[in-house]
Write a protein that holds these residues in place. Structure first.
Motif, PDB file in Angstrom:
ATOM      1  N   GLN A  12       1.192  -1.134  -0.241  1.00  0.00           N
ATOM      2  CA  GLN A  12      -0.082   0.018   0.174  1.00  0.00           C
ATOM      3  C   GLN A  12       1.107   0.657  -0.129  1.00  0.00           C
ATOM      4  OE1 GLN A  12      -2.315  -0.707   3.127  1.00  0.00           O
ATOM      5  NE2 GLN A  12      -4.000  -2.153   2.786  1.00  0.00           N
ATOM      6  N   ALA A  13       2.041   1.012   0.769  1.00  0.00           N
ATOM      7  CA  ALA A  13       2.480   2.486   0.540  1.00  0.00           C
ATOM      8  C   ALA A  13       3.449   2.491  -0.606  1.00  0.00           C
ATOM      9  CB  ALA A  13       3.853   2.172   2.065  1.00  0.00           C
ATOM     10  N   ALA A  14       4.034   1.301  -1.535  1.00  0.00           N
ATOM     11  CA  ALA A  14       4.787   1.536  -2.232  1.00  0.00           C
ATOM     12  C   ALA A  14       3.911   2.470  -3.375  1.00  0.00           C
ATOM     13  CB  ALA A  14       5.263   0.200  -2.863  1.00  0.00           C
ATOM     14  N   ARG A  15       2.553   2.657  -3.559  1.00  0.00           N
ATOM     15  CA  ARG A  15       1.644   2.639  -4.174  1.00  0.00           C
ATOM     16  C   ARG A  15       0.738   4.184  -3.871  1.00  0.00           C
ATOM     17  NH1 ARG A  15      -0.340  -2.463  -4.033  1.00  0.00           N
ATOM     18  NH2 ARG A  15      -2.137  -1.866  -2.759  1.00  0.00           N
ATOM     19  N   LEU A  16       1.027   4.314  -2.639  1.00  0.00           N
ATOM     20  CA  LEU A  16       0.570   6.109  -2.229  1.00  0.00           C
ATOM     21  C   LEU A  16       0.970   7.334  -3.319  1.00  0.00           C
ATOM     22  CD1 LEU A  16      -0.234   7.501   0.649  1.00  0.00           C
ATOM     23  CD2 LEU A  16       2.694   7.455   0.744  1.00  0.00           C
ATOM     24  N   ASP A  17      -0.341   7.550  -3.370  1.00  0.00           N
ATOM     25  CA  ASP A  17      -0.369   9.223  -3.541  1.00  0.00           C
ATOM     26  C   ASP A  17      -0.063  10.073  -2.597  1.00  0.00           C
ATOM     27  OD1 ASP A  17      -0.832  11.650  -5.772  1.00  0.00           O
ATOM     28  OD2 ASP A  17      -2.987  10.847  -5.855  1.00  0.00           O
ATOM     29  N   MET A  32       8.346   7.760   2.205  1.00  0.00           N
ATOM     30  CA  MET A  32       7.896   6.466   1.891  1.00  0.00           C
ATOM     31  C   MET A  32       7.488   5.258   1.324  1.00  0.00           C
ATOM     32  SD  MET A  32       4.907   7.953   5.312  1.00  0.00           S
ATOM     33  CE  MET A  32       4.661   6.292   5.398  1.00  0.00           C
ATOM     34  N   LYS A  33       7.496   6.262   0.304  1.00  0.00           N
ATOM     35  CA  LYS A  33       6.770   5.465  -0.992  1.00  0.00           C
ATOM     36  C   LYS A  33       8.312   4.413  -1.153  1.00  0.00           C
ATOM     37  CE  LYS A  33       4.185   6.026  -5.410  1.00  0.00           C
ATOM     38  NZ  LYS A  33       3.834   6.558  -5.991  1.00  0.00           N
ATOM     39  N   ILE A  34       9.524   5.576  -1.895  1.00  0.00           N
ATOM     40  CA  ILE A  34      10.661   5.262  -2.507  1.00  0.00           C
ATOM     41  C   ILE A  34      10.770   3.956  -1.237  1.00  0.00           C
ATOM     42  CG2 ILE A  34      12.773   5.721  -2.704  1.00  0.00           C
ATOM     43  CD1 ILE A  34      11.735   8.513  -3.651  1.00  0.00           C
ATOM     44  N   LEU A  35      10.908   4.241   0.350  1.00  0.00           N
ATOM     45  CA  LEU A  35      11.049   3.017   0.601  1.00  0.00           C
ATOM     46  C   LEU A  35      11.002   2.085   0.685  1.00  0.00           C
ATOM     47  CD1 LEU A  35      12.415   5.480   4.182  1.00  0.00           C
ATOM     48  CD2 LEU A  35      13.886   3.932   2.519  1.00  0.00           C
ATOM     49  N   ALA A  36       9.201   1.789   1.019  1.00  0.00           N
ATOM     50  CA  ALA A  36       8.119   0.902   0.954  1.00  0.00           C
ATOM     51  C   ALA A  36       8.597   0.241  -0.182  1.00  0.00           C
ATOM     52  CB  ALA A  36       6.716   1.385   0.442  1.00  0.00           C
ATOM     53  N   GLY A  41      11.913  -4.884  -3.062  1.00  0.00           N
ATOM     54  CA  GLY A  41      12.546  -5.352  -4.262  1.00  0.00           C
ATOM     55  C   GLY A  41      12.462  -4.783  -5.094  1.00  0.00           C
ATOM     56  N   GLN A  42      11.638  -3.602  -4.830  1.00  0.00           N
ATOM     57  CA  GLN A  42      11.596  -3.370  -6.446  1.00  0.00           C
ATOM     58  C   GLN A  42      12.249  -2.046  -6.631  1.00  0.00           C
ATOM     59  OE1 GLN A  42       7.253  -1.884  -5.789  1.00  0.00           O
ATOM     60  NE2 GLN A  42       6.550  -4.117  -5.597  1.00  0.00           N
ATOM     61  N   GLU A  43      12.374  -1.107  -7.940  1.00  0.00           N
ATOM     62  CA  GLU A  43      13.027  -0.069  -7.679  1.00  0.00           C
ATOM     63  C   GLU A  43      12.482   1.075  -7.614  1.00  0.00           C
ATOM     64  OE1 GLU A  43      16.463   2.163  -8.819  1.00  0.00           O
ATOM     65  OE2 GLU A  43      16.451   0.292  -8.645  1.00  0.00           O
ATOM     66  N   PRO A  44      12.056   1.829  -6.722  1.00  0.00           N
ATOM     67  CA  PRO A  44      11.012   3.514  -7.301  1.00  0.00           C
ATOM     68  C   PRO A  44      10.577   3.624  -7.858  1.00  0.00           C
ATOM     69  CG  PRO A  44      13.094   3.415  -5.419  1.00  0.00           C
ATOM     70  CD  PRO A  44      12.954   2.168  -6.436  1.00  0.00           C
ATOM     71  N   ALA A  45       9.636   4.448  -8.213  1.00  0.00           N
ATOM     72  CA  ALA A  45       9.859   4.987  -9.721  1.00  0.00           C
ATOM     73  C   ALA A  45      10.065   6.629 -10.315  1.00  0.00           C
ATOM     74  CB  ALA A  45       8.192   5.950  -9.690  1.00  0.00           C
TER      75      ALA A  45
END
Length: 309
Positions: A12-17, A32-36, A41-45
C-alpha cells in the motif's frame, strides 16, 4: 523501517499518492513510497526519485522546510536509492547544525515567526511606551516575511504557510499598528478567508483538509478586527467553534499537547472585543462555564495549568 511490516502494508505504501498535501507531507509521503518499494525489492519510480531530490536540492544545506522528521525520512530514501549522493552529506550536516545542547534533535528547530508574533502581541497589549520601537522592529520583520500568497509560515526559510502562524502574525500586526501594516493585514486576512471549509471551520494547512477547533479559533481572532469584510464568514465560523466543544467542555487540541492551549484560544475567539457572531459571547455563556470548570479541575497546586486537566 518497513522490514517488520506485513507485505500488504508495504505494498500500500509503495502505491501511495502523496501529491496535494502540505509541503512536508508531500516529501514524507514520497520518501515512504520509495522506502516501501525498496523493501519489496522493487525499483522506485523515476518520478518519485526526481521529486525527492528536486525538493532536497532546493534547500540542500538546511533542514528542509524546517521539519527534521520529513528531512530525515527523505535522507533515508535517498540513501536507499543512491548511497553516494552528495545530498546525504549536505543533509546530514544540516541536521547536525540544529542539534540541541543535549545532543538530541528537535522535531522543529525554531518557530521564529510564530513566537515573535506571540511575544509581540503580549508586549503590544501591555502598551508600555518603552516597547514601541521594539514592536515596530518585530512588526517590520514579520511583514517582510509574508508569503507570496498572503500567509505566513512558522519560521523563515519555510514556504508552507499555516493557519496558526498566519493568525498569530495578523493578531500581532493589528495590535502593533493597524495603519502601518494595513497592506500586509489585508492580504493576510484575504488569504486566511480562502482556507475556510464548507463546515465553517479552518484546517491547519490547505483548503479542504479537516477543520480543527484551535485553527478555527485562530481565524476568528485574526479576522474579527475587519467586520466590514468578514462578518458573514465570522458568523459561520463562530457557530462551528461552538459546535466543536466537547461534552466535557474541552476542545480538540490540534498539534499541541496542552489542552490549556485549545481552551485559551477558543476562549479568546469567543470573547474578543471585535467578535461579531454574536457580539462577544459573554463569560456567563455555557461554553465558557464548561471551559472554566475544566481549567479549574486541571490546575496544579502551584496555580499553574497542566497539559491535560
Amino acid at each position: 523501517m518497513y522490514s517488520g511490516r506485513p507485505a500488504r502494508f508495504r505494498a500500500q505504501a509503495a502505491r501511495l499518492d502523496y501529491r496535494g498535501q502540505a509541503t512536508w507531507g508531500e516529501l514524507t509521503g514520497c520518501a515512504m513510497k520509495i522506502l516501501a518499494a525498496r523493501s519489496l525489492g522493487q525499483e522506485p519510480a523515476p518520478q518519485d526519485r526526481r521529486f525527492l531530490t528536486h525538493r532536497l536540492k532546493a534547500r540542500r544545506r538546511e533542514v528542509w522546510e524546517g521539519n527534521v522528521g520529513a528531512h530525515t525520512l527523505a535522507l533515508l530514501a535517498v540513501h536507499a536509492t543512491d548511497p553516494d549522493d552528495p545530498l546525504l552529506t549536505d543533509g546530514t550536516d544540516a541536521l547536525l547544525k540544529v542539534r540541541n545542547p543535549d545532543g538530541g534533535l528537535p522535531f522543529i528547530p525554531d518557530h521564529a515567526h510564530f513566537l515573535s508574533a506571540v511575544a509581540a502581541l503580549a508586549l503590544a497589549r501591555s502598551a508600555l511606551p518603552s516597547h514601541h520601537q521594539l514592536l515596530l522592529r518585530i512588526g517590520d520583520f514579520l511583514a517582510a516575511h509574508q508569503n507570496p500568497d498572503g500567509g505566513w509560515a512558522f519560521t523563515d526559510r519555510v514556504t508552507q504557510g499555516d493557519t496558526e502562524s498566519t493568525g498569530a502574525v495578523l493578531e500581532a500586526l493589528h495590535a502593533i499598528d493597524p495603519t502601518r501594516y494595513a497592506p500586509a493585514l489585508n492580504r493576510g486576512r484575504a488569504h486566511l478567508a480562502t482556507l475556510a471549509g464548507d463546515d465553517g471551520g479552518f484546517p491547519t494547512y490547505l483548503p479542504g483538509q479537516p477543520s480543527e477547533a484551535v485553527m478555527t479559533a485562530n481565524a476568528i481572532c485574526a479576522l474579527a478586527p475587519d467586520p466590514a469584510r468578514y462578518t458573514p464568514l465570522l458568523r459561520r465560523v463562530t457557530l462551528h467553534l461552538l459546535e466543536a466543544q466537547q461534552p466535557d467542555g474541552t476542545f480538540e487540541r490540534s498539534w499541541s499537547l496542552a489542552q490549556a492551549h485549545a481552551l485559551r484560544r477558543a476562549t479568546a475567539a469567543l470573547t474578543c472585543p471585535e467578535q461579531v457572531a454574536p457580539r462577544p459571547i459573554p463569560y456567563a455563556h455555557p461554553s465558557h462555564a464548561a471551559v472554566f470548570a475544566r481549567t479549574a479541575l486541571g490546575e496544579h497546586h502551584q496555580g499553574g495549568a497542566q497539559r491535560r486537566p
